[in-house]
Scaffold this motif. Sequence first.
Motif: not given
Length: 146
Positions: A74-76, A96-101
Motif C-alpha cells: 500500500w505504501e511505496g 536477478s533483474l529488479e524492475l521498479s517505476a
Amino acid sequence: MDRQPHSPAREIIVANALRAVANELRLIDVADYVAFIRLESMASIADIVESASELYFMPGTLRLGHGCEAHVYWEGNPRIVLDLELRPGGCTVYCSLELSAENAAVEVNYVAFDDPSEDPEENSLYLEKALMAARIVKTERPLLMG
C-alpha cells in the motif's frame, strides 16, 4: 546460490548488457506482472522476457530462470524481480533483474564458465566479450530513392 567474490564487477558488465532489455520489460504494466505471478503463469512471463530479449540478443541468450517476485504494498512503489539466465557462448550467468517505476538493478548470483581461466579478471573479460558477441547489432538501412 552463493555469490562469487567477483560478482560486483560482473554485475556492471551484465547490467550494461541488459539495460535495453530492462527498458523493454518496464513497458509492461506492473499489474500484468502481478497477475501472472499471482496466477503462477510463468510461461506468460517467460514469453515477455523472450520477446523483450529478441530485440537485442541472439535467440536463446536470455530466458526466465526459476521464478519471479512481485513486491506490491500500500505504501511505496511496486517492484518486480525476475530470475534470469543469460547464456552467451561459453558461460551462463544466473542473475536477478529488479524492475521498479524508474529504475532497474541487476544482482549476479553466479557465473559458470564452460572453460574457466584461473584468472578471474580474464573470466570477466571473456564474459564481456561473449555478451557483445551475443548482441544483435542494429544497423540503419540506407534510404532507397527511386
